[in-house]
Design a protein around this motif. Structure first.
Motif, PDB file in Angstrom:
ATOM      1  N   LYS A   1       0.832  -1.211   0.000  1.00  0.00           N
ATOM      2  CA  LYS A   1       0.000   0.000   0.000  1.00  0.00           C
ATOM      3  C   LYS A   1       0.864   1.258   0.000  1.00  0.00           C
ATOM      4  CE  LYS A   1      -3.746   2.132   2.635  1.00  0.00           C
ATOM      5  NZ  LYS A   1      -4.663   1.953   3.778  1.00  0.00           N
ATOM      6  N   GLU A   2       1.878   1.276   0.848  1.00  0.00           N
ATOM      7  CA  GLU A   2       2.770   2.442   0.922  1.00  0.00           C
ATOM      8  C   GLU A   2       3.536   2.646  -0.383  1.00  0.00           C
ATOM      9  OE1 GLU A   2       6.772   3.828   3.320  1.00  0.00           O
ATOM     10  OE2 GLU A   2       5.349   2.536   4.366  1.00  0.00           O
ATOM     11  N   CYS A   3       4.105   1.579  -0.921  1.00  0.00           N
ATOM     12  CA  CYS A   3       4.904   1.690  -2.139  1.00  0.00           C
ATOM     13  C   CYS A   3       4.052   1.997  -3.367  1.00  0.00           C
ATOM     14  CB  CYS A   3       5.704   0.408  -2.359  1.00  0.00           C
ATOM     15  SG  CYS A   3       6.999   0.137  -1.129  1.00  0.00           S
ATOM     16  N   SER A   4       2.810   1.571  -3.363  1.00  0.00           N
ATOM     17  CA  SER A   4       1.920   1.809  -4.501  1.00  0.00           C
ATOM     18  C   SER A   4       1.441   3.250  -4.586  1.00  0.00           C
ATOM     19  CB  SER A   4       0.700   0.889  -4.420  1.00  0.00           C
ATOM     20  OG  SER A   4       1.084  -0.446  -4.588  1.00  0.00           O
ATOM     21  N   ALA A   5       1.566   3.979  -3.516  1.00  0.00           N
ATOM     22  CA  ALA A   5       1.057   5.358  -3.478  1.00  0.00           C
ATOM     23  C   ALA A   5       1.695   6.249  -4.547  1.00  0.00           C
ATOM     24  CB  ALA A   5       1.261   5.960  -2.094  1.00  0.00           C
TER      25      ALA A   5
ATOM     26  N   ARG B   1       6.744 -18.327  -2.573  1.00  0.00           N
ATOM     27  CA  ARG B   1       8.131 -18.342  -3.069  1.00  0.00           C
ATOM     28  C   ARG B   1       8.367 -17.229  -4.074  1.00  0.00           C
ATOM     29  NH1 ARG B   1       8.804 -23.750  -5.843  1.00  0.00           N
ATOM     30  NH2 ARG B   1       6.762 -23.083  -6.547  1.00  0.00           N
ATOM     31  N   GLY B   2       7.282 -16.665  -4.627  1.00  0.00           N
ATOM     32  CA  GLY B   2       7.393 -15.603  -5.621  1.00  0.00           C
ATOM     33  C   GLY B   2       7.331 -14.205  -5.044  1.00  0.00           C
ATOM     34  N   VAL B   3       7.321 -14.086  -3.727  1.00  0.00           N
ATOM     35  CA  VAL B   3       7.268 -12.773  -3.078  1.00  0.00           C
ATOM     36  C   VAL B   3       8.595 -12.553  -2.357  1.00  0.00           C
ATOM     37  CG1 VAL B   3       6.067 -11.296  -1.427  1.00  0.00           C
ATOM     38  CG2 VAL B   3       4.773 -12.975  -2.775  1.00  0.00           C
ATOM     39  N   VAL B   4       9.379 -11.598  -2.853  1.00  0.00           N
ATOM     40  CA  VAL B   4      10.679 -11.277  -2.252  1.00  0.00           C
ATOM     41  C   VAL B   4      10.503 -10.049  -1.367  1.00  0.00           C
ATOM     42  CG1 VAL B   4      13.069 -10.569  -2.696  1.00  0.00           C
ATOM     43  CG2 VAL B   4      11.941 -12.234  -4.214  1.00  0.00           C
ATOM     44  N   ILE B   5      11.049 -10.139  -0.158  1.00  0.00           N
ATOM     45  CA  ILE B   5      11.006  -9.044   0.798  1.00  0.00           C
ATOM     46  C   ILE B   5      12.434  -8.585   1.069  1.00  0.00           C
ATOM     47  CG2 ILE B   5      10.311  -8.335   3.131  1.00  0.00           C
ATOM     48  CD1 ILE B   5       7.947  -9.193   1.366  1.00  0.00           C
ATOM     49  N   ALA B   6      12.651  -7.269   1.053  1.00  0.00           N
ATOM     50  CA  ALA B   6      13.933  -6.679   1.465  1.00  0.00           C
ATOM     51  C   ALA B   6      13.735  -6.143   2.880  1.00  0.00           C
ATOM     52  CB  ALA B   6      14.346  -5.555   0.522  1.00  0.00           C
ATOM     53  N   MET B   7      14.675  -6.470   3.763  1.00  0.00           N
ATOM     54  CA  MET B   7      14.566  -6.080   5.172  1.00  0.00           C
ATOM     55  C   MET B   7      15.825  -5.390   5.653  1.00  0.00           C
ATOM     56  SD  MET B   7      12.982  -9.682   6.449  1.00  0.00           S
ATOM     57  CE  MET B   7      14.125 -10.524   5.359  1.00  0.00           C
ATOM     58  N   ASP B   8      15.624  -4.326   6.394  1.00  0.00           N
ATOM     59  CA  ASP B   8      16.696  -3.641   7.097  1.00  0.00           C
ATOM     60  C   ASP B   8      16.457  -3.969   8.569  1.00  0.00           C
ATOM     61  OD1 ASP B   8      18.674  -2.033   8.078  1.00  0.00           O
ATOM     62  OD2 ASP B   8      17.858  -0.160   7.287  1.00  0.00           O
TER      63      ASP B   8
ATOM     64  N   GLY C   1      11.126  -3.240   1.241  1.00  0.00           N
ATOM     65  CA  GLY C   1      10.845  -3.409  -0.181  1.00  0.00           C
ATOM     66  C   GLY C   1      10.214  -4.753  -0.463  1.00  0.00           C
ATOM     67  N   MET C   2       9.560  -4.825  -1.617  1.00  0.00           N
ATOM     68  CA  MET C   2       8.903  -6.066  -2.032  1.00  0.00           C
ATOM     69  C   MET C   2       8.948  -6.196  -3.548  1.00  0.00           C
ATOM     70  SD  MET C   2       4.868  -5.056  -2.017  1.00  0.00           S
ATOM     71  CE  MET C   2       4.487  -6.470  -3.011  1.00  0.00           C
ATOM     72  N   ALA C   3       9.027  -7.427  -4.000  1.00  0.00           N
ATOM     73  CA  ALA C   3       8.896  -7.747  -5.425  1.00  0.00           C
ATOM     74  C   ALA C   3       8.016  -8.986  -5.497  1.00  0.00           C
ATOM     75  CB  ALA C   3      10.256  -8.005  -6.065  1.00  0.00           C
ATOM     76  N   ALA C   4       6.770  -8.798  -5.887  1.00  0.00           N
ATOM     77  CA  ALA C   4       5.796  -9.885  -5.910  1.00  0.00           C
ATOM     78  C   ALA C   4       5.552 -10.363  -7.333  1.00  0.00           C
ATOM     79  CB  ALA C   4       4.482  -9.426  -5.283  1.00  0.00           C
ATOM     80  N   THR C   5       5.706 -11.656  -7.534  1.00  0.00           N
ATOM     81  CA  THR C   5       5.423 -12.275  -8.817  1.00  0.00           C
ATOM     82  C   THR C   5       4.433 -13.414  -8.613  1.00  0.00           C
ATOM     83  OG1 THR C   5       7.337 -13.739  -8.587  1.00  0.00           O
ATOM     84  CG2 THR C   5       7.669 -11.720  -9.851  1.00  0.00           C
ATOM     85  N   SER C   6       3.764 -13.777  -9.683  1.00  0.00           N
ATOM     86  CA  SER C   6       2.817 -14.888  -9.650  1.00  0.00           C
ATOM     87  C   SER C   6       3.039 -15.750 -10.887  1.00  0.00           C
ATOM     88  CB  SER C   6       1.384 -14.364  -9.598  1.00  0.00           C
ATOM     89  OG  SER C   6       1.134 -13.476 -10.666  1.00  0.00           O
TER      90      SER C   6
ATOM     91  N   THR D   1       6.746  -4.229  -7.743  1.00  0.00           N
ATOM     92  CA  THR D   1       8.065  -4.067  -7.144  1.00  0.00           C
ATOM     93  C   THR D   1       8.078  -2.672  -6.555  1.00  0.00           C
ATOM     94  OG1 THR D   1       9.092  -5.497  -8.802  1.00  0.00           O
ATOM     95  CG2 THR D   1      10.558  -4.056  -7.536  1.00  0.00           C
ATOM     96  N   GLY D   2       8.421  -2.569  -5.288  1.00  0.00           N
ATOM     97  CA  GLY D   2       8.440  -1.267  -4.649  1.00  0.00           C
ATOM     98  C   GLY D   2       9.382  -1.219  -3.468  1.00  0.00           C
ATOM     99  N   VAL D   3       9.902  -0.035  -3.225  1.00  0.00           N
ATOM    100  CA  VAL D   3      10.827   0.202  -2.112  1.00  0.00           C
ATOM    101  C   VAL D   3      10.358   1.460  -1.390  1.00  0.00           C
ATOM    102  CG1 VAL D   3      13.235   0.750  -1.514  1.00  0.00           C
ATOM    103  CG2 VAL D   3      12.745  -0.881  -3.352  1.00  0.00           C
ATOM    104  N   ARG D   4      10.408   1.417  -0.071  1.00  0.00           N
ATOM    105  CA  ARG D   4      10.028   2.594   0.715  1.00  0.00           C
ATOM    106  C   ARG D   4      10.901   3.779   0.302  1.00  0.00           C
ATOM    107  NH1 ARG D   4       8.438  -0.661   5.946  1.00  0.00           N
ATOM    108  NH2 ARG D   4       6.198  -0.364   5.669  1.00  0.00           N
ATOM    109  N   ALA D   5      10.308   4.958   0.307  1.00  0.00           N
ATOM    110  CA  ALA D   5      10.945   6.170  -0.217  1.00  0.00           C
ATOM    111  C   ALA D   5      12.350   6.411   0.330  1.00  0.00           C
ATOM    112  CB  ALA D   5      10.053   7.383   0.042  1.00  0.00           C
TER     113      ALA D   5
END
Length: 171
Positions: free
Chosen positions: A55-59, A86-93, A99-104, A115-119
């Motif tokens: 939701k945040e990244c889609s804004a 397995r198709g949803v990648v999460i980036a974590m600090d 961040g996320m990269a979701a595939t299906s 695919t989105g990364v926080r600002a």
């Protein structure tokens, strides 16, 4: 809404991840961890966290409009036959999802849904790192192609995908 979406496609067999591993290495050097939702656990808490991040990244997507309710998101993302954690990648600090990269999976192709990364983390190659990491899922799915589409004003996302080898497509 735009009447002309930029449709892009990548031939998985021609994708050479070694050209983009530097982004994955840079993330690790900065303490950013990449993992799939499957690895982290496809739990109700993680699904809610993915929703909030999405939701945040889609804004920032041009003409995106109001984001789905959580209930609708569950229906569209998690209850879809094409969903695979397995198709949803999460980036974590640390413990923070940044961040996320979701595939299906759709048989002969994998669709890159978002695919989105926080600002505050943008401009560091995290999107490319997540998409490179996620190509493993595309290969496991035995799909020949990865498809995506973007609003024509989303020039950063289009440029990133083209840098990775995506080309214009009619699909």
């Amino acid at each position: 809404m735009a009447d002309h979406w930029v449709k892009l496609e990548l031939d998985i067999n021609s994708f050479d991840p070694t050209h983009f591993e530097k982004y994955v290495t840079r993330c690790r050097a900065e303490g950013i961890r990449l993992a799939t939702l499957d690895e982290l656990g496809d739990t109700p808490e993680h699904r809610r966290a993915l929703y909030e991040l999405n939701k945040e990244c889609s804004a920032d997507i041009p003409e995106r409009g109001e984001f789905h309710s959580f209930e609708k998101y569950v229906e569209l993302r998690f209850e879809a036959a094409s969903y695979d954690p397995r198709g949803v990648v999460i980036a974590m600090d640390g413990d923070t999802w940044i961040g996320m990269a979701a595939t299906s999976s759709h048989g002969d192709f994998v669709f890159n849904e978002m695919t989105g990364v926080r600002a505050g983390y943008r401009g560091r190659g995290i999107s490319i790192a997540m998409k490179t990491f996620g190509m493993g899922f595309a290969r496991e799915s035995e799909a020949g192609r990865v498809r995506t589409f973007h609003h024509p004003a989303n020039t950063n996302a289009i440029a990133m995908n083209r840098r990775m080898g995506f080309v214009d497509s009619e699909g």
